[in-house]
Design an enzyme around this catalytic site. Structure first.
Site, PDB file in Angstrom:
ATOM      1  N   LYS A  31      12.165 -10.139 -14.549  1.00 37.99           N
ATOM      2  CA  LYS A  31      12.336 -11.142 -13.477  1.00 37.99           C
ATOM      3  C   LYS A  31      12.101 -10.492 -12.117  1.00 37.99           C
ATOM      4  CE  LYS A  31      15.204 -13.981 -16.398  1.00 37.99           C
ATOM      5  NZ  LYS A  31      16.492 -14.475 -16.841  1.00 37.99           N
ATOM      6  N   GLN A  64      22.407 -13.679 -15.669  1.00 34.12           N
ATOM      7  CA  GLN A  64      21.780 -13.461 -16.970  1.00 34.12           C
ATOM      8  C   GLN A  64      22.792 -13.771 -18.077  1.00 34.12           C
ATOM      9  OE1 GLN A  64      18.454 -12.618 -17.320  1.00 34.12           O
ATOM     10  NE2 GLN A  64      18.797 -12.980 -19.500  1.00 34.12           N
ATOM     11  N   ASP A 100      17.800 -21.568 -12.533  1.00 30.44           N
ATOM     12  CA  ASP A 100      17.744 -21.679 -13.996  1.00 30.44           C
ATOM     13  C   ASP A 100      17.797 -23.149 -14.438  1.00 30.44           C
ATOM     14  OD1 ASP A 100      17.344 -19.305 -15.361  1.00 30.44           O
ATOM     15  OD2 ASP A 100      19.454 -18.702 -15.298  1.00 30.44           O
TER      16      ASP A 100
END
Ligand code: NAD
Length: 279
Positions: free
Chosen positions: A49, A93, A116
């Site tokens: 990422k 995460q 997200d």
């Protein structure tokens, strides 16, 4: 003869488009990535990422917290990042260690920085067709279909899996594109027969090579979301690629199909967040 949907190539094209857009419009964005503990798989995802941010030309800040970080400490960090004007996107995460409630973490991230697309407000927007952040993996699958010229309208679409991050948003996106959608899961009866009716089959089951040719209608489009490491060290998906491929019109490989799209769509969401802020 089937066509391979090349997620690597499509994801690179998306990232290159974003790079141009960022340069052209002077977009300023910084993604905050939080990792709790040092799960090796998570560390690889976090590293990828950060690399993607660098590639397209946006900033990233990483927060690597110890396994023993308390829920209160993590919530406090999220509060600070929500209030930080420089940060335009935040993600934690997953999975987080068991002593931390994942739902509380997802709900605490400001919906306007939720790149997200997991916050209930963004899921709600998706559900009623309003603009917002969309979960990256299913959003990536929609891009794969679109950029491969695959029409969804009126098609029988079957999604295997009903998780909040893949199966459910996938079904909503296919529905919004006018597909006729069936969602299957671990309690579904007659799974094979239902799958055999699918013009577009999305497998997000989390079971290596479970989907064999017996599940496939001749000429179907098959999208494989699964990623598994086999004993020989190689990766495979939820679909038994070698058995299935000759029965399909289009199929995604593992690796190199859905996987690379997830990060590309995260970058799309980061740019969307920065643009919303500029407005
Ligand atoms: P999950 O475990 O949360 O959900 C799996 C779903 O499959 C559940 O809804 C369950 O009901 C269903 N299921 C399980 N066994 C079944 C069976 N025998 N028959 C029918 N349905 C069954 O998993 P997830 O997070 O949705 O991920 C699914 C897969 O996709 C995993 O392999 C995961 O590693 C992978 N994944 C890949 C990406 C990517 O970027 N490529 C992103 C997320 C997840």
């Amino acid at each position: 003869m089937y066509k391979l949907i090349d997620g690597k190539q499509i994801s690179t094209a998306i990232k290159d488009e974003l790079k141009e857009e960022i340069k052209r419009d002077g977009i300023k964005a910084t993604l905050a990535v939080i990792q709790v503990g040092n799960d090796p798989a998570s560390s690889v995802y976090v590293g990828n990422k950060k690399k993607a941010c660098e590639y397209i030309g946006i900033g990233s800040r990483s927060y690597e917290l110890g396994e023993d970080t308390t829920e209160a400490e993590l919530l406090d960090l999220i509060d600070r990042l929500n209030a930080d004007d420089e940060i335009t996107g935040i993600l934690t995460q997953l999975p987080v260690p068991k002593h931390i409630d994942e739902k509380k973490i997802i709900n605490r991230i400001s919906p306007s920085k939720d790149v997200d697309g997991f916050h209930p407000e963004n899921v709600g927007n998706l559900c009623i067709g309003q603009s917002g952040f969309v979960s990256c993996t299913p959003a990536g699958i929609m891009e794969l279909l679109k950029r491969s010229g695959i029409d969804i309208e009126g098609k029988r679409c079957v999604v295997i899996g009903r998780s909040n991050i893949v199966g459910k948003p996938m079904a909503l996106l296919l529905l919004a594109a006018n597909g006729t959608v069936t969602v299957c899961h671990s309690r579904t009866k007659d799974l094979k027969q239902i799958c055999k009716e699918a013009d577009i089959l999305v497998a997000a089951v989390g079971r290596p090579k479970m989907i064999t040719s017996e599940y496939i209608k001749e000429g179907a489009v098959v999208i494989d979301v699964g990623i598994h490491r086999m004993d020989n060290g190689k990766l495979c998906g939820d679909v038994d690629f070698d058995d299935v491929k000759d029965h399909t019109s289009y199929i995604t490989p593992v690796p190199g199909g859905v996987g690379p799209m997830t990060i590309a769509m995260l970058m799309v969401n980061c740019v969307f967040a920065a643009r919303q802020k500029q407005k």
